[in-house]
Write a protein that holds these residues in place. Structure first.
Motif, PDB file in Angstrom:
ATOM      1  N   ASN A   5       1.043  -1.062   0.158  1.00 31.02           N
ATOM      2  CA  ASN A   5      -0.057  -0.139   0.031  1.00 31.02           C
ATOM      3  C   ASN A   5       0.958   1.348   0.037  1.00 31.02           C
ATOM      4  O   ASN A   5       1.881   1.252   0.702  1.00 31.02           O
ATOM      5  N   VAL A   6       0.608   2.047  -1.074  1.00 30.93           N
ATOM      6  CA  VAL A   6       1.533   3.379  -1.071  1.00 30.93           C
ATOM      7  C   VAL A   6       0.687   4.440  -1.013  1.00 30.93           C
ATOM      8  O   VAL A   6      -0.239   4.979  -1.596  1.00 30.93           O
ATOM      9  N   MET A   7       1.167   5.323   0.206  1.00 32.22           N
ATOM     10  CA  MET A   7       0.521   6.619   0.114  1.00 32.22           C
ATOM     11  C   MET A   7       1.489   7.641  -0.214  1.00 32.22           C
ATOM     12  O   MET A   7       2.661   7.708   0.067  1.00 32.22           O
ATOM     13  N   PRO A   8       1.205   8.018  -1.494  1.00 29.95           N
ATOM     14  CA  PRO A   8       2.165   9.180  -2.248  1.00 29.95           C
ATOM     15  C   PRO A   8       2.514  10.203  -1.397  1.00 29.95           C
ATOM     16  O   PRO A   8       2.176  10.775  -0.360  1.00 29.95           O
ATOM     17  N   PRO A   9       4.200  10.336  -1.819  1.00 26.87           N
ATOM     18  CA  PRO A   9       4.978   9.926  -2.852  1.00 26.87           C
ATOM     19  C   PRO A   9       5.504   8.614  -2.756  1.00 26.87           C
ATOM     20  O   PRO A   9       5.283   8.316  -1.545  1.00 26.87           O
ATOM     21  N   LEU A  10       5.654   7.802  -3.698  1.00 33.15           N
ATOM     22  CA  LEU A  10       6.416   6.661  -3.591  1.00 33.15           C
ATOM     23  C   LEU A  10       7.593   6.794  -2.830  1.00 33.15           C
ATOM     24  O   LEU A  10       8.476   7.573  -3.178  1.00 33.15           O
ATOM     25  N   GLN A  11       7.822   5.842  -1.862  1.00 31.37           N
ATOM     26  CA  GLN A  11       9.010   5.898  -1.087  1.00 31.37           C
ATOM     27  C   GLN A  11      10.125   4.725  -1.461  1.00 31.37           C
ATOM     28  O   GLN A  11       9.826   3.864  -2.162  1.00 31.37           O
ATOM     29  N   ALA A  12      11.456   5.174  -1.168  1.00 29.90           N
ATOM     30  CA  ALA A  12      12.402   4.214  -1.513  1.00 29.90           C
ATOM     31  C   ALA A  12      12.361   2.710  -1.184  1.00 29.90           C
ATOM     32  O   ALA A  12      12.489   1.676  -1.835  1.00 29.90           O
ATOM     33  N   LYS A  13      11.509   2.523   0.242  1.00 30.16           N
ATOM     34  CA  LYS A  13      11.676   1.188   0.617  1.00 30.16           C
ATOM     35  C   LYS A  13      10.297   0.469  -0.005  1.00 30.16           C
ATOM     36  O   LYS A  13      10.414  -0.666  -0.048  1.00 30.16           O
ATOM     37  N   ASP A  14       9.451   1.136  -0.960  1.00 29.39           N
ATOM     38  CA  ASP A  14       8.553   0.364  -1.589  1.00 29.39           C
ATOM     39  C   ASP A  14       8.981   0.177  -3.036  1.00 29.39           C
ATOM     40  O   ASP A  14       8.178  -0.783  -3.700  1.00 29.39           O
ATOM     41  N   ARG A  15       9.945   0.701  -3.602  1.00 24.33           N
ATOM     42  CA  ARG A  15      10.611   0.447  -4.879  1.00 24.33           C
ATOM     43  C   ARG A  15      11.207  -0.951  -4.979  1.00 24.33           C
ATOM     44  O   ARG A  15      12.064  -1.446  -4.377  1.00 24.33           O
ATOM     45  N   PRO A  16      10.812  -1.806  -6.078  1.00 25.96           N
ATOM     46  CA  PRO A  16      11.545  -3.030  -6.441  1.00 25.96           C
ATOM     47  C   PRO A  16      13.155  -2.918  -6.518  1.00 25.96           C
ATOM     48  O   PRO A  16      13.537  -1.652  -7.261  1.00 25.96           O
ATOM     49  N   THR A  17      13.896  -3.744  -6.301  1.00 24.77           N
ATOM     50  CA  THR A  17      15.347  -3.415  -6.279  1.00 24.77           C
ATOM     51  C   THR A  17      15.552  -4.081  -7.725  1.00 24.77           C
ATOM     52  O   THR A  17      16.817  -3.832  -8.384  1.00 24.77           O
ATOM     53  N   GLU A  18      14.945  -4.901  -8.203  1.00 18.95           N
ATOM     54  CA  GLU A  18      15.240  -5.446  -9.500  1.00 18.95           C
ATOM     55  C   GLU A  18      14.106  -5.279 -10.457  1.00 18.95           C
ATOM     56  O   GLU A  18      12.952  -4.751 -10.110  1.00 18.95           O
ATOM     57  N   PRO A  19      14.232  -4.966 -11.826  1.00 23.27           N
ATOM     58  CA  PRO A  19      13.478  -4.569 -12.941  1.00 23.27           C
ATOM     59  C   PRO A  19      12.075  -5.624 -12.773  1.00 23.27           C
ATOM     60  O   PRO A  19      12.382  -6.632 -12.412  1.00 23.27           O
ATOM     61  N   VAL A  20      10.853  -4.818 -13.401  1.00 25.60           N
ATOM     62  CA  VAL A  20      10.092  -5.611 -13.091  1.00 25.60           C
ATOM     63  C   VAL A  20       9.126  -5.411 -14.629  1.00 25.60           C
ATOM     64  O   VAL A  20       9.361  -4.581 -15.295  1.00 25.60           O
ATOM     65  N   VAL A  21       8.152  -6.360 -14.810  1.00 30.63           N
ATOM     66  CA  VAL A  21       7.193  -6.071 -15.627  1.00 30.63           C
ATOM     67  C   VAL A  21       5.841  -5.309 -14.849  1.00 30.63           C
ATOM     68  O   VAL A  21       5.445  -6.109 -13.917  1.00 30.63           O
ATOM     69  N   LEU A  22       5.491  -4.106 -15.439  1.00 33.36           N
ATOM     70  CA  LEU A  22       4.433  -3.508 -14.684  1.00 33.36           C
ATOM     71  C   LEU A  22       3.269  -3.558 -15.360  1.00 33.36           C
ATOM     72  O   LEU A  22       3.212  -2.851 -16.407  1.00 33.36           O
ATOM     73  N   VAL A  23       2.237  -3.767 -15.026  1.00 41.50           N
ATOM     74  CA  VAL A  23       0.770  -3.928 -15.575  1.00 41.50           C
ATOM     75  C   VAL A  23      -0.068  -2.585 -14.800  1.00 41.50           C
ATOM     76  O   VAL A  23       0.214  -2.491 -13.635  1.00 41.50           O
ATOM     77  N   LEU A  24      -0.546  -1.909 -15.701  1.00 41.32           N
ATOM     78  CA  LEU A  24      -1.423  -0.834 -14.939  1.00 41.32           C
ATOM     79  C   LEU A  24      -2.719  -0.791 -15.358  1.00 41.32           C
ATOM     80  O   LEU A  24      -3.464  -1.281 -16.408  1.00 41.32           O
ATOM     81  N   GLY A  25      -3.869  -0.276 -14.323  1.00 44.65           N
ATOM     82  CA  GLY A  25      -5.079  -0.405 -14.409  1.00 44.65           C
ATOM     83  C   GLY A  25      -5.847  -0.303 -13.260  1.00 44.65           C
ATOM     84  O   GLY A  25      -5.357  -0.859 -12.171  1.00 44.65           O
TER      85      GLY A  25
END
Length: 312
Positions: A5-25
């Motif tokens: 759960n992300v309360m903006p802004p996005l925090q560093a601790k919530d960011r993936p450390t490896e690349p991902v495929v990101l689906v949006l909707g």
């Protein structure tokens, strides 16, 4: 599946450390069209050996952008149910962004920079009609320009059945019309709601058809007035039955709409329990009978039809 759960802004601790495929909707209902988008993301992730991340929002964008009243808006899938479906369809990391006014005010380029790139997307996958701002400046066709070569873009085309787009709006219309069979076909699974068993008028018990009265969670889209075949799950055990969504018009006019379920071969006390209801099939509309005897005769016919359907 991991839920973040992300309360903006996005925090560093919530960011993936490896690349991902990101689906949006937003994916209200996670219907067949949504499933096509998620499946496209899953294929991209598997091909690249990456995790599949999906980013959605805690509130429907129409509430923020369209002026829809949050208190009256009804969802096809509330947060817990939506998370269950995401796990079922293969999402690894599930990001739920809280739709604050500050977040809603982000310009398209900033949204791309902060959230698509911020979530370390190697590939971004979304449906053809996904937007990240006003449609004329924030469409999928324009996303490669905002990406600036930092990630690939995969656009999933419209998913049609019988020449009609599968959409949350179409499903809502089917539910309003009590056409649960069509709604289930568009969803690709049985429409499911969650609620609490509460005390009613005990009228069903007097008629020989005791019912569990369901007080649905706030914001739940309940099927239209009618009689349905259902399955109800309580404490991990599932029972077949028949549900009435209606006003009990045989016993008076101008009554509130209630959801009452007669469970077959069931004698337990479940007052106060949280239950899930699978809506399987529409039997008939609500009818005002001349008295209790006529109603009981109809309920007996309903039970036979419901049991026959459940045997299928």
């Amino acid at each position: 599946m991991r839920t973040i759960n992300v309360m903006p802004p996005l925090q560093a601790k919530d960011r993936p450390t490896e690349p991902v495929v990101l689906v949006l909707g937003f994916f209200d209902g996670v219907h067949k069209g949504h499933q096509q988008v998620i499946a496209a993301g899953r294929r991209e992730a598997d091909r690249r050996g990456l995790k599949l991340a999906l980013m959605t929002f805690d509130e429907h964008p129409a509430i923020v952008y369209g002026g829809v009243d949050a208190a009256s808006f009804k969802y096809l899938s509330l947060p817990e149910r939506k998370a269950e479906l995401m796990a079922q369809f293969g999402v690894d990391d599930y990001y739920v962004i809280h739709f604050t006014k500050e977040f809603a005010a982000l310009k398209p380029q900033q949204f791309v920079d902060d959230y698509m790139c911020g979530l370390n997307a190697q590939v971004v996958v979304a449906g053809f009609d996904y937007t990240y701002g006003k449609k004329d400046v924030a469409s999928m066709a324009l996303l490669p320009g905002y990406a600036k070569g930092r990630f690939e873009v995969v656009t999933v085309p419209c998913f049609d059945e019988n020449g009609q787009k599968v959409s949350s709006t179409h499903i809502r219309q089917a539910l309003d019309n009590a056409d649960i069979d069509l709604a289930n076909d568009l969803l690709g699974y049985h429409y499911t709601t969650r609620g609490t068993v509460v005390h009613g008028e005990a009228r069903g018990r007097e008629l020989g058809f005791p019912t569990a009265n369901i007080d649905h969670d706030h914001g739940t889209y309940v099927p239209g007035i009618g009689i349905y075949v259902v399955r109800l799950t309580v404490d991990g055990t599932t029972f077949g039955g028949m549900a009435s969504v209606g006003r009990n018009v045989t016993f008076g006019d101008d009554r509130d709409v209630t959801v009452e379920i007669n469970l077959f071969d069931f004698k337990r006390d479940i007052y106060g329990k949280t239950v899930t209801v699978e809506w399987l099939h529409y039997l008939r509309g609500e009818v005002k009978y001349t008295g209790a005897d006529a109603l009981v005769a109809q309920l007996k016919r309903d039970e036979v039809q419901s049991r026959d359907y459940l045997k299928q």
